[in-house]
Design an enzyme around this catalytic site. Structure first.
Site, PDB file in Angstrom:
ATOM      1  N   LYS A   1       0.843  -1.205   0.000  1.00 13.02           N
ATOM      2  CA  LYS A   1       0.000   0.000   0.000  1.00 13.02           C
ATOM      3  C   LYS A   1       0.872   1.247   0.000  1.00 13.02           C
ATOM      4  O   LYS A   1       1.576   1.511   0.966  1.00 13.02           O
ATOM      5  CB  LYS A   1      -0.915   0.050   1.226  1.00 13.02           C
ATOM      6  CG  LYS A   1      -1.937   1.182   1.093  1.00 13.02           C
ATOM      7  CD  LYS A   1      -2.588   1.571   2.395  1.00 13.02           C
ATOM      8  CE  LYS A   1      -1.836   2.623   3.163  1.00 13.02           C
ATOM      9  NZ  LYS A   1      -1.759   3.946   2.499  1.00 13.02           N
TER      10      LYS A   1
ATOM     11  N   GLU B   1      10.288   0.614  10.334  1.00 13.25           N
ATOM     12  CA  GLU B   1      11.293   1.652  10.108  1.00 13.25           C
ATOM     13  C   GLU B   1      10.588   2.974  10.357  1.00 13.25           C
ATOM     14  O   GLU B   1       9.732   3.378   9.572  1.00 13.25           O
ATOM     15  CB  GLU B   1      11.835   1.526   8.679  1.00 13.25           C
ATOM     16  CG  GLU B   1      13.175   2.188   8.515  1.00 13.25           C
ATOM     17  CD  GLU B   1      13.022   3.589   8.002  1.00 13.25           C
ATOM     18  OE1 GLU B   1      12.964   4.504   8.861  1.00 13.25           O
ATOM     19  OE2 GLU B   1      12.951   3.770   6.795  1.00 13.25           O
TER      20      GLU B   1
ATOM     21  N   CYS C   1      13.506  10.369   6.972  1.00 16.60           N
ATOM     22  CA  CYS C   1      13.485   9.864   8.350  1.00 16.60           C
ATOM     23  C   CYS C   1      14.870   9.945   8.990  1.00 16.60           C
ATOM     24  O   CYS C   1      14.997  10.153  10.184  1.00 16.60           O
ATOM     25  CB  CYS C   1      12.965   8.440   8.385  1.00 16.60           C
ATOM     26  SG  CYS C   1      13.706   7.408   7.127  1.00 16.60           S
TER      27      CYS C   1
ATOM     28  N   GLU D   1      10.328  15.071  15.579  1.00 21.10           N
ATOM     29  CA  GLU D   1      10.625  15.007  14.155  1.00 21.10           C
ATOM     30  C   GLU D   1       9.754  16.041  13.438  1.00 21.10           C
ATOM     31  O   GLU D   1       8.533  15.954  13.480  1.00 21.10           O
ATOM     32  CB  GLU D   1      10.301  13.592  13.654  1.00 21.10           C
ATOM     33  CG  GLU D   1      10.724  13.354  12.244  1.00 21.10           C
ATOM     34  CD  GLU D   1      10.502  11.894  11.810  1.00 21.10           C
ATOM     35  OE1 GLU D   1       9.429  11.343  12.092  1.00 21.10           O
ATOM     36  OE2 GLU D   1      11.416  11.333  11.192  1.00 21.10           O
TER      37      GLU D   1
HETATM   38  P1  NDP Z   1       2.036   7.634   8.679  1.00 22.56           P
HETATM   39  O1  NDP Z   1       2.880   6.815   9.565  1.00 22.56           O
HETATM   40  O2  NDP Z   1       0.632   7.881   9.061  1.00 22.56           O
HETATM   41  O3  NDP Z   1       2.014   7.003   7.205  1.00 22.56           O
HETATM   42  C1  NDP Z   1       2.827   5.950   6.739  1.00 22.56           C
HETATM   43  C2  NDP Z   1       1.990   4.917   5.983  1.00 22.56           C
HETATM   44  O4  NDP Z   1       1.149   4.195   6.888  1.00 22.56           O
HETATM   45  C3  NDP Z   1       1.060   5.500   4.948  1.00 22.56           C
HETATM   46  O5  NDP Z   1       0.947   4.625   3.861  1.00 22.56           O
HETATM   47  C4  NDP Z   1      -0.234   5.582   5.734  1.00 22.56           C
HETATM   48  O6  NDP Z   1      -1.340   5.730   4.928  1.00 22.56           O
HETATM   49  C5  NDP Z   1      -0.213   4.288   6.496  1.00 22.56           C
HETATM   50  N1  NDP Z   1      -1.039   4.243   7.699  1.00 22.56           N
HETATM   51  C6  NDP Z   1      -1.577   5.274   8.409  1.00 22.56           C
HETATM   52  N2  NDP Z   1      -2.235   4.811   9.483  1.00 22.56           N
HETATM   53  C7  NDP Z   1      -2.115   3.468   9.468  1.00 22.56           C
HETATM   54  C8  NDP Z   1      -2.560   2.419  10.330  1.00 22.56           C
HETATM   55  N3  NDP Z   1      -3.254   2.676  11.433  1.00 22.56           N
HETATM   56  N4  NDP Z   1      -2.246   1.147  10.012  1.00 22.56           N
HETATM   57  C9  NDP Z   1      -1.519   0.868   8.922  1.00 22.56           C
HETATM   58  N5  NDP Z   1      -1.080   1.811   8.078  1.00 22.56           N
HETATM   59  C10 NDP Z   1      -1.363   3.099   8.338  1.00 22.56           C
HETATM   60  O7  NDP Z   1       2.760   8.999   8.436  1.00 22.56           O
HETATM   61  P2  NDP Z   1       2.076  10.368   7.972  1.00 22.56           P
HETATM   62  O8  NDP Z   1       2.010  10.376   6.520  1.00 22.56           O
HETATM   63  O9  NDP Z   1       0.798  10.609   8.703  1.00 22.56           O
HETATM   64  O10 NDP Z   1       3.130  11.408   8.488  1.00 22.56           O
HETATM   65  C11 NDP Z   1       3.085  11.838   9.849  1.00 22.56           C
HETATM   66  C12 NDP Z   1       4.466  12.065  10.383  1.00 22.56           C
HETATM   67  O11 NDP Z   1       5.176  10.833  10.356  1.00 22.56           O
HETATM   68  C13 NDP Z   1       5.317  12.990   9.543  1.00 22.56           C
HETATM   69  O12 NDP Z   1       5.109  14.309   9.895  1.00 22.56           O
HETATM   70  C14 NDP Z   1       6.694  12.520   9.878  1.00 22.56           C
HETATM   71  O13 NDP Z   1       7.137  13.139  11.052  1.00 22.56           O
HETATM   72  C15 NDP Z   1       6.534  11.052  10.125  1.00 22.56           C
HETATM   73  N6  NDP Z   1       6.916  10.217   8.981  1.00 22.56           N
HETATM   74  C16 NDP Z   1       8.044   9.491   9.068  1.00 22.56           C
HETATM   75  C17 NDP Z   1       8.452   8.727   8.014  1.00 22.56           C
HETATM   76  C18 NDP Z   1       9.680   7.941   8.069  1.00 22.56           C
HETATM   77  O14 NDP Z   1      10.187   7.515   7.031  1.00 22.56           O
HETATM   78  N7  NDP Z   1      10.210   7.664   9.223  1.00 22.56           N
HETATM   79  C19 NDP Z   1       7.711   8.676   6.758  1.00 22.56           C
HETATM   80  C20 NDP Z   1       6.482   9.419   6.786  1.00 22.56           C
HETATM   81  C21 NDP Z   1       6.134  10.157   7.863  1.00 22.56           C
HETATM   82  P3  NDP Z   1      -1.761   7.255   4.577  1.00 22.56           P
HETATM   83  O15 NDP Z   1      -0.714   7.778   3.693  1.00 22.56           O
HETATM   84  O16 NDP Z   1      -2.998   7.124   3.875  1.00 22.56           O
HETATM   85  O17 NDP Z   1      -1.866   7.979   5.873  1.00 22.56           O
END
Ligand code: NDP
Length: 478
Positions: free
Chosen positions: A184, A258, A292, A389
């Site tokens: 996904k 991760e 990240c 972050e």
């Molecule tokens: P999320 O952790 O919400 O998103 C990562 C992925 O998980 C997306 O595909 C998301 O879908 C999906 N997801 C969301 N909720 C669930 C759930 N309950 N169960 C399974 N999958 C889920 O990150 P965000 O996009 O909301 O970003 C929020 C913050 O996270 C950012 O501001 C940043 O600080 C951090 N972040 C860190 C990352 C990293 O690489 N360490 C990457 C991205 C974000 P959907 O996109 O539809 O929400």
């Protein structure tokens, strides 16, 4: 310092063919959803609607997991490692052949500069597939026993910051080890994953080995909780990572997480400062800071702090922010309005808490989501901008007097994904690298990735490793 005007040098977007709407990639074909709804994906640099994609519902998730299971029990598990490797090589070569199209599409959907999608993301995607293609027939020699077995169906959930690269990090090792996958992509960046579906078809990958279902958090949750899944691989926020860890606890599912980071980039007094400035810029302003492992906390030794900061500010005035498709652009768009709000909010908190905020003179486009490169000085360890972050182009600068103090400050974080050290002396590099509690420690460089090198975190940055030989372990029953 002279500031040159550059004529616009936009990459043509005619190479990409974005359809008005997409289905789900299940069982080797694009299908309409059963109970999914539809939502729009926009270009964050212009707010233009690019396409409509499906938010897969629970019946769609069922169907995708069933397709992955059928492919696992059928053709894929009967293939030799050598034959799996051939498919992976084929995927790698098609990614290379279609690299320009993929880079343009990534920049349009994500907002990242074409310079980065073209020169970093897409080449690394191909490199990942090539690298794991090479492992597919050598698993017996990888150190996991004489005949390591795959896990089965892998549920893979990826974020929006490196959409196609995170797909490659997930899919390449899974397939090399003999698993099938349901992936996904993030809600805001589904288009390159859907282009990859087309690449799977072009490569004649057996139906159901790779399934791609778009959607938001609910789709992700349904997929993670699905009883037909044997392995969950997640990259994203620590908060969602915690929810996933809770939801799979007590099941047979194997998990790798991760998660976030708040990396220290440590500059010692003997560092080559000009080089360090470049590394700091690359550490936090690469990909608008949506990284990240970004070097979001600069720790600089007090005796060289003034000189370094003067050099850094000078350098930042030369960065060009704007159209992601312009080949001269250094800083593209913030990926979503939501992320922009978060960056703005935390930057305001930084000011309220007493840190000093600075940005170079920088004109922001009127439409789209933009944030200027920003540096906070006078930051203390208790400030939220030093602890949380921000995931944007915002650098928090702290100082230290001795290397021991630098280590203490660098490790004073709930995260532990990456760190950087800048010094002239190899012995100092080794000493610091041993003491920094971070999965990756870069020395006199930053944000450098290679498929042969394992990547992953300590503490709240998650567990498990991706990349390298270690990355195989996450997809084998060991
Ligand atoms: P999320 O952790 O919400 O998103 C990562 C992925 O998980 C997306 O595909 C998301 O879908 C999906 N997801 C969301 N909720 C669930 C759930 N309950 N169960 C399974 N999958 C889920 O990150 P965000 O996009 O909301 O970003 C929020 C913050 O996270 C950012 O501001 C940043 O600080 C951090 N972040 C860190 C990352 C990293 O690489 N360490 C990457 C991205 C974000 P959907 O996109 O539809 O929400």
């Amino acid at each position: 310092m002279p500031n040159f005007d550059y004529a616009p040098a936009p990459e043509s977007r005619s190479i990409v063919d974005i359809q008005p709407s997409y289905g789900l990639f299940i069982g080797g074909e694009m299908v309409d959803p059963i109970d999914g709804t539809r939502f729009k994906t926009v270009n964050p640099a212009t707010e233009e609607v690019l396409s409509e994609v499906v938010a897969a519902g629970s019946q769609d998730v069922d169907r995708a997991v069933d397709a992955a299971r059928a492919a696992y029990d059928g053709a894929w598990s009967r293939l030799s490692g050598r034959d799996r490797g051939k498919y992976l090589y084929r995927l790698a070569r098609i990614v290379q052949e279609r690299s320009r199209e993929l880079a343009v599409l990534e920049s349009i959907d994500n907002g990242k500069p074409i310079r980065e999608s073209r020169d970093v993301d897409v080449p690394l995607v191909a490199a990942h597939f090539f690298y794991y293609a090479g492992w597919a027939d050598k698993l017996d020699y990888a150190g996991f026993g004489p005949d390591p077995q795959p896990l089965g169906v892998a549920a893979q959930i990826i974020p929006w910051n490196f959409p196609l690269l995170m797909l490659a990090w997930k899919i390449a090792p899974a397939l090399a080890c003999g698993n099938t996958v349901v992936l996904k992509p993030a809600e805001t960046t589904p288009l390159t994953a859907l282009a990859f579906a087309d690449i799977c078809q072009q490569a004649d990958l057996p139906p159901g080995v790779v399934n791609i279902i778009t959607g938001a958090g609910d789709t992700g949750r349904t997929l993670v909780e699905h009883p037909g899944v044997d392995k969950v691989a997640f990259t994203g926020s620590t908060e969602v990572g915690r929810q996933i860890a809770r939801s799979v606890a007590g099941t047979r599912k194997k998990v790798t997480l991760e998660l976030g980071g708040k990396a220290a980039n440590v500059v010692l007094d003997d560092a080559p400062l000009d080089q360090a400035v470049e590394g700091i810029v690359n550490g936090i302003f690469f990909n608008q800071g949506h990284v990240c492992c970004a070097g979001s906390r600069l720790l600089v030794q007090e005796s060289v702090a003034d000189e370094l900061l003067a050099g850094l500010k000078r350098r930042l005035t030369t960065l060009r922010l704007g159209d992601p498709l312009d080949k001269n652009t250094d800083i593209g768009a913030i990926n979503s309005a939501e992320q922009l709000d978060k960056i703005r909010m935390l930057s305001e908190v930084g000011e309220t808490e007493g840190a000093e905020r600075w940005s170079p003179p920088c004109e922001l486009p009127e439409r789209g989501f933009w944030f200027p490169p920003t540096v906070f000085t006078g930051v203390s360890q208790s400030h939220r901008i030093a602890r949380e972050e921000i995931f944007g182009p915002v650098l928090s600068v702290l100082t230290f007097r001795t290397p021991t103090e630098a280590i203490e400050k660098a490790n004073n974080t709930p995260y532990g994904l990456s760190a950087g050290v800048w010094t002239d002396k190899g012995s100092r590099i080794l000493w610091m690298a041993q003491k920094l509690r971070a999965g990756v420690v870069w020395a006199n460089t930053f944000n450098r990735f290679d498929p042969t090198s394992p990547f992953g975190g300590y503490k709240e940055s998650g567990y498990g490793r991706e990349g390298g030989r270690h990355g195989l372990g996450a997809y084998l029953d060991v």
